[in-house]
Write a protein that holds these residues in place. Structure first.
Motif, mmCIF file in Angstrom:
data_model
loop_
_atom_site.group_PDB
_atom_site.id
_atom_site.type_symbol
_atom_site.label_atom_id
_atom_site.label_comp_id
_atom_site.label_asym_id
_atom_site.label_seq_id
_atom_site.Cartn_x
_atom_site.Cartn_y
_atom_site.Cartn_z
ATOM 1 N N PHE A 8 24.222 40.667 51.379
ATOM 2 C CA PHE A 8 24.740 42.019 51.199
ATOM 3 C C PHE A 8 26.256 42.015 51.325
ATOM 4 O O PHE A 8 26.863 41.042 51.777
ATOM 5 N N ASP A 9 26.862 43.148 50.932
ATOM 6 C CA ASP A 9 28.315 43.184 50.757
ATOM 7 C C ASP A 9 29.022 44.201 51.634
ATOM 8 O O ASP A 9 30.179 44.518 51.398
ATOM 9 N N GLU B 2 25.273 50.168 55.381
ATOM 10 C CA GLU B 2 25.385 51.465 54.709
ATOM 11 C C GLU B 2 25.256 52.600 55.727
ATOM 12 O O GLU B 2 24.716 52.422 56.819
ATOM 13 N N ASN B 3 25.714 53.769 55.328
ATOM 14 C CA ASN B 3 25.601 54.964 56.171
ATOM 15 C C ASN B 3 24.288 55.661 55.816
ATOM 16 O O ASN B 3 24.242 56.537 54.959
ATOM 17 N N ILE C 167 26.044 47.338 46.721
ATOM 18 C CA ILE C 167 24.617 47.030 46.768
ATOM 19 C C ILE C 167 23.992 47.666 48.006
ATOM 20 O O ILE C 167 24.406 47.397 49.133
ATOM 21 N N LEU C 168 22.969 48.493 47.794
ATOM 22 C CA LEU C 168 22.329 49.222 48.886
ATOM 23 C C LEU C 168 21.107 48.501 49.439
ATOM 24 O O LEU C 168 20.845 48.539 50.642
ATOM 25 N N ALA C 169 20.342 47.872 48.555
ATOM 26 C CA ALA C 169 19.083 47.242 48.954
ATOM 27 C C ALA C 169 18.613 46.347 47.818
ATOM 28 O O ALA C 169 19.143 46.408 46.703
ATOM 29 N N GLN D 164 26.355 59.785 52.725
ATOM 30 C CA GLN D 164 25.193 59.094 53.268
ATOM 31 C C GLN D 164 24.211 58.666 52.172
ATOM 32 O O GLN D 164 24.185 59.224 51.081
ATOM 33 N N ILE D 165 23.392 57.677 52.532
ATOM 34 C CA ILE D 165 22.357 57.154 51.639
ATOM 35 C C ILE D 165 20.996 57.516 52.227
ATOM 36 O O ILE D 165 20.714 57.208 53.392
ATOM 37 N N ASP D 166 20.168 58.163 51.446
ATOM 38 C CA ASP D 166 18.852 58.582 51.911
ATOM 39 C C ASP D 166 17.885 57.401 51.913
ATOM 40 O O ASP D 166 17.598 56.820 50.857
#
Length: 296
Positions: free
Chosen positions: A205-206, A229-230, A211-213, A241-243
């Motif tokens: 991951f970065d 990630e948030n 890239i989220l997942a 934010q990321i759900d």
């Protein structure tokens, strides 16, 4: 059998970080876009090599040998840009414009869109808007178990458990799959967890953004979230934010054998805008999973 891993994706985290820094995080975002806007074949622009790396990483060059990593805008870059623009229903010009760069700068799933390299175990076959992994791998059983196992603490298992159960339920509702959480010490078909940077799967991951997942085709069963990630776990997701549930439903689609969709209304569309809640399957997702397992 687990799909073969490709070395192409190892460098994806780095090049996405470069793209993000060039076009999103920079204070001169608008100015950077203006410098690239209108770039076309025959031009030379500082930074074009990073655009080539991005397009290669997500499958828009026919083979790794096609890419000349210089800042010169050649015919292969023009073709790759046209393919990318066509895939995402942008104006197909083969030139760099603001819409194309904004799309590239949006956070997304780490799985590739198009796979042309004959040695790559992650090829897709395009059918309508939805896609399948090469060879259309499927689960040979319909009662699958999963468990939570993270190497980084982000969300407690108590918070995550109902979110993951709902995400699996979305796919169970439109298929003949059932999903049950396994006891922590028992083996399971699927393992879900949060990880940072290098985490033993050759797909590092970065950090925040980009890239989220990512998840793997049947019958591998791994689903990983970027712990940096948030993440949000409620219905009041902020714009930064990321759900978790939205991303989970998408990645479970990969676990079951679906690739990405060109339909922006589909859950399998690879890009995700922060602050968005997108938890329900679209018709394209339903058609895809039923075509894969029921032949229609």
């Amino acid at each position: 059998m687990a799909p073969k891993l490709s070395h192409h994706i190892i460098s994806k985290a780095l090049l996405l970080l470069i793209i993000q820094s060039l076009f999103v995080n920079s204070e001169s975002h608008s100015r950077s876009l203006q410098l690239f806007e209108g770039a076309q074949k025959g031009y030379t622009f500082k930074g074009l090599n990073h655009v080539k790396q991005y397009l290669k990483a997500f499958g828009y060059y026919y083979s790794i040998n096609d890419v000349n990593f210089t800042d010169h805008f050649d015919s292969l870059l023009e073709s790759a840009l046209k393919a990318y623009q066509q895939y995402y229903r942008l104006e197909v010009t083969g030139k760099i414009n603001s819409d194309t760069m904004k799309k590239m700068s949006t956070p997304r799933c780490g799985v590739r869109d198009v796979f042309n390299d004959s040695n790559d175990g992650f090829k897709f076959r395009m059918v309508a808007n939805y896609t399948f992994f090469n060879g259309m791998p499927r689960w040979n059983k319909r009662q699958l178990t999963y468990k939570l196992r993270s190497s980084a603490y982000v969300i407690s298992d108590r918070q995550l458990r109902p979110i993951i159960a709902r995400a699996f339920g979305k796919w169970a509702d439109v298929s003949n799959f059932t999903f049950r959480e396994a006891w922590v010490f028992n083996p399971s078909d699927i393992v879900v967890g949060f990880h940072r940077r290098f985490h033993w799967d050759n797909y590092p991951f970065d950090g925040p953004g980009n890239i989220l997942a990512h998840a793997f085709a049947p019958e591998d069963g791994r689903l990983h979230y970027d712990a940096d990630e948030n993440w949000s776990t409620n219905n009041l997701t902020r714009l930064d934010q990321i759900d978790v549930e939205s991303v989970s439903v998408h990645e479970i689609g990969h676990i079951l054998g679906l690739g990405h969709s060109r339909d922006p209304n589909a859950i399998m569309y690879p890009y995700y805008r922060p602050g968005t809640i997108k938890r329900n399957l679209g018709q394209d997702d339903i058609d895809g999973i039923r075509a894969l397992y029921f032949g229609r």
